[in-house]
Design a protein around this motif. Structure first.
Motif, PDB file in Angstrom:
ATOM      1  N   ASP A 336       0.807  -1.224   0.000  1.00 43.28           N
ATOM      2  CA  ASP A 336       0.000   0.000   0.000  1.00 43.28           C
ATOM      3  C   ASP A 336       0.835   1.267   0.000  1.00 43.28           C
ATOM      4  OD1 ASP A 336      -2.361  -1.463   0.081  1.00 43.28           O
ATOM      5  OD2 ASP A 336      -2.268  -1.643   2.259  1.00 43.28           O
ATOM      6  N   GLY A 337       2.140   1.137  -0.174  1.00 42.02           N
ATOM      7  CA  GLY A 337       2.984   2.321  -0.159  1.00 42.02           C
ATOM      8  C   GLY A 337       3.446   2.665   1.241  1.00 42.02           C
ATOM      9  N   LEU A 338       4.160   3.773   1.343  1.00 40.74           N
ATOM     10  CA  LEU A 338       4.757   4.184   2.607  1.00 40.74           C
ATOM     11  C   LEU A 338       3.718   4.657   3.606  1.00 40.74           C
ATOM     12  CD1 LEU A 338       7.822   6.276   1.354  1.00 40.74           C
ATOM     13  CD2 LEU A 338       7.860   3.957   2.285  1.00 40.74           C
ATOM     14  N   LEU A 343       6.956   8.324   5.172  1.00 36.95           N
ATOM     15  CA  LEU A 343       6.975   9.288   4.073  1.00 36.95           C
ATOM     16  C   LEU A 343       7.563  10.612   4.542  1.00 36.95           C
ATOM     17  CD1 LEU A 343       6.300  10.046   1.179  1.00 36.95           C
ATOM     18  CD2 LEU A 343       3.931  10.474   1.894  1.00 36.95           C
ATOM     19  N   MET A 344       7.225  11.038   5.755  1.00 39.16           N
ATOM     20  CA  MET A 344       7.786  12.277   6.304  1.00 39.16           C
ATOM     21  C   MET A 344       9.312  12.186   6.426  1.00 39.16           C
ATOM     22  SD  MET A 344       4.904  13.215   9.198  1.00 39.16           S
ATOM     23  CE  MET A 344       5.691  14.743   9.711  1.00 39.16           C
ATOM     24  N   GLU A 345       9.798  11.057   6.881  1.00 35.90           N
ATOM     25  CA  GLU A 345      11.246  10.875   6.995  1.00 35.90           C
ATOM     26  C   GLU A 345      11.917  10.941   5.629  1.00 35.90           C
ATOM     27  OE1 GLU A 345      12.186   7.295   9.032  1.00 35.90           O
ATOM     28  OE2 GLU A 345      11.041   7.791  10.836  1.00 35.90           O
ATOM     29  N   ALA A 346      11.303  10.292   4.650  1.00 36.61           N
ATOM     30  CA  ALA A 346      11.883  10.284   3.307  1.00 36.61           C
ATOM     31  C   ALA A 346      11.872  11.681   2.698  1.00 36.61           C
ATOM     32  CB  ALA A 346      11.113   9.309   2.420  1.00 36.61           C
ATOM     33  N   LEU A 347      10.798  12.449   2.931  1.00 33.05           N
ATOM     34  CA  LEU A 347      10.704  13.807   2.380  1.00 33.05           C
ATOM     35  C   LEU A 347      11.784  14.709   2.955  1.00 33.05           C
ATOM     36  CD1 LEU A 347       6.841  14.260   2.323  1.00 33.05           C
ATOM     37  CD2 LEU A 347       8.364  14.459   0.352  1.00 33.05           C
TER      38      LEU A 347
END
Length: 540
Positions: A336-338, A343-347
């Motif tokens: 289902d994705g991150l 996602l916040m960490e990756a951004l």
């Protein structure tokens, strides 16, 4: 809110009005529209289709990069009353109103003239034995072109190759969403017209095999608006269709379209103020909106190459997909994705990665790259580059500011998630004392967004910069442009107890509002709360 849900079709006015909000006299508007329709067409309407405008609290110009956004439907809307028109058997197809599927369209605004048009069958280029439709839609800012765009989408989706013909229809349009304001009046018009032609042709009925869900309506409306020359990312249509009262929507587009209500903290009121600079997204698209779409897409490919990620030769990879491939995100096959925290960490990391997009040297105006430089950095031939990035859209630029655009997209996507987390954490705590602090933090995120929109995405304008500054001085906790920008509206987060004083102060201070009073003033600055999405009322 599931994309699989049906479009609400009301048959009870009490239920309808209670869903729309309270700041406008909805009953009076709907009644006036129905009465005027009967006067003009000598019959009662069968349906009234409604589609609201929308305000985007935060998350500007990141939907077409496939990042989530936080819009909400406003109470102001587009209404279209309609009824089938009886055409006597064996009537000549001229005049146009006798043709199959013909439309007589009128508008309550006297400056908009009566329009009569009809689609016609045509063979498709691919299969000469399968009939498609032709309906002339000039890419011009005219109200009837948005109606035609909605109609054409219904024809292509539900009547291509079918023996059934669309029903001739009379319709009457009215709207309270200011045009060119950044509140998405164009998307509301396209959604409302799409709904109108779906309803009149029985495609919203529960018994229909072709019943249209909210998700399908969003996708149809996105494609329909492209027919008037705007490459929309889908936020406007999703907000107009899928919004719920009292909440903003966290709308995601990757790996699939989803919409999750996010309650605003207690005491939060949104005040919308029109800069009185009309933002004509369609006419200025080559230098503004469409150019930004191309810049973000090209920036994504070049960034992916720097990060040694695999990109197909004809693939238009987005900045969201670059992030996903970098962290080996699993989508499809049960993935289902991150999660939002991941996602916040990756951004946060992507904010550093985009530094590689800065051109080397000092000859580039504001970190811009020429077309020739973009082609070289993309790894494509000039022909391949043109086919993938320029053949399908009109752009007008000598330098393309890939670094600034990518920097804005990744930082704005992170602000959206921070905004949403603050709202959800506050709702879970139910603490009134912490709510005031949270509103201040939300306001700061909105202010940071405005700074990024102005400096990095360059979609603001002097009037918007001035109006957001005045709003903050007048007591707004945060103020930013909303919509595509380059004019249109600002949205300000204002404590409920200060709304009247805030509006009075802005009205006295913003120069273009000088001399405006009463209804004229309320048309350009007004408070709103999140409203319900698109719906249809069916008359007995």
């Amino acid at each position: 809110m599931s994309a699989q849900e049906s479009i609400p079709v009301y048959t009870n006015l009490t239920d309808l009005y209670s869903s729309l909000g309270t700041s406008l006299n909805h009953a009076e508007r709907w009644s006036n529209l129905a009465e005027e329709f009967e006067k003009r067409f000598k019959k009662k309407p069968t349906y009234i289709a409604r589609a609201p405008g929308r305000v985007n609290l935060i998350g500007e110009h990141i939907d077409y990069a496939l990042f989530g956004v936080l819009p909400a439907a406003v109470e102001r809307d587009i209404l279209i009353a309609c009824a089938p028109r009886d055409v006597p058997p064996n009537s000549p197809v001229e005049p146009a109103e006798n043709a199959p599927g013909s439309v007589i369209a009128e508008n309550l605004q006297p400056k908009y003239t009566r329009q009569v048009f009809a689609p016609r069958r045509k063979p498709t280029e691919e299969e000469v034995h399968v009939e498609g439709w032709h309906l002339e839609i000039p890419q011009e800012l005219r109200w009837e072109n948005y109606v035609k765009a909605g109609y054409y989408g219904v024809l292509e989706e539900h009547f291509t190759g079918a023996t059934q013909l669309p029903i001739p229809v009379d319709l009457l349009v009215t709207g309270s969403v200011p045009a060119g304001s950044g509140l998405s009046s164009s998307a509301a018009m396209v959604v409302a017209s799409t709904l109108t032609f779906l309803a009149i042709n029985g495609k919203l009925e529960a018994s229909s095999d072709e019943k249209v869900t909210k998700g399908k309506l969003v996708k149809m409306s996105m494609e329909n608006e492209k027919r008037v020359g705007v490459n929309s990312g889908g936020m406007d249509q999703a907000a107009s269709v899928m919004s719920v009262p009292s909440s903003v929507l966290y709308i995601t587009f990757y790996p699939s379209l989803t919409a999750s209500p996010t309650p605003l903290p207690a005491g939060a009121v949104l005040v919308l103020a029109h800069s009185l600079v009309v933002a004509d997204k369609a006419l200025t698209a080559p230098k503004n909106y469409n150019l930004r779409v191309v810049e973000t897409l090209v920036g994504a490919r070049i960034l992916a190459r720097h990060l040694k990620l695999t990109v197909g030769a004809t693939e238009k990879i987005t900045l969201r997909e670059v992030l996903g491939r970098l962290v080996e995100e699993v989508v499809g096959d049960g993935g289902d994705g991150l999660a939002e925290d991941m996602l916040m960490e990756a951004l946060a990391k992507m904010g550093e990665a985009v530094e590689v997009l800065k051109p080397v040297g000092t000859t580039h105006a504001e970190w811009g790259a020429t077309k020739e430089e973009m082609v070289e950095m993309s790894g494509l031939s000039a022909e391949e580059f043109h086919k993938v990035y320029l053949s399908w859209v009109d752009v007008d630029a000598t330098h393309f500011k890939l670094y600034k655009r990518a920097k804005h997209v990744y930082s704005e996507a992170l602000r959206v998630l921070q905004f949403r987390k603050l709202c959800l954490d506050t709702a879970a705590s139910s603490s009134l004392s912490s709510s005031a602090d949270v509103l201040t933090q939300l306001g700061q995120l909105m202010n940071d967004s405005q700074t990024s929109c102005a400096a990095d995405f360059q979609c603001s304008c002097p009037e918007l910069d001035q109006l957001t500054g005045i709003a903050r001085e007048a007591g707004a906790l945060g103020s930013r442009l909303t919509g595509a920008g380059w004019g249109g509206c600002t949205v300000s987060l204002v404590p409920e107890a200060q709304v009247d004083a805030f509006i009075k102060k802005v009205a006295e201070t913003y120069p273009p509002y000088k001399g405006l009073e009463g209804e004229a003033l309320s048309e350009v600055i007004f408070a709103t709360r999140p409203s319900v999405g698109a719906c249809v009322y069916k008359f007995d």
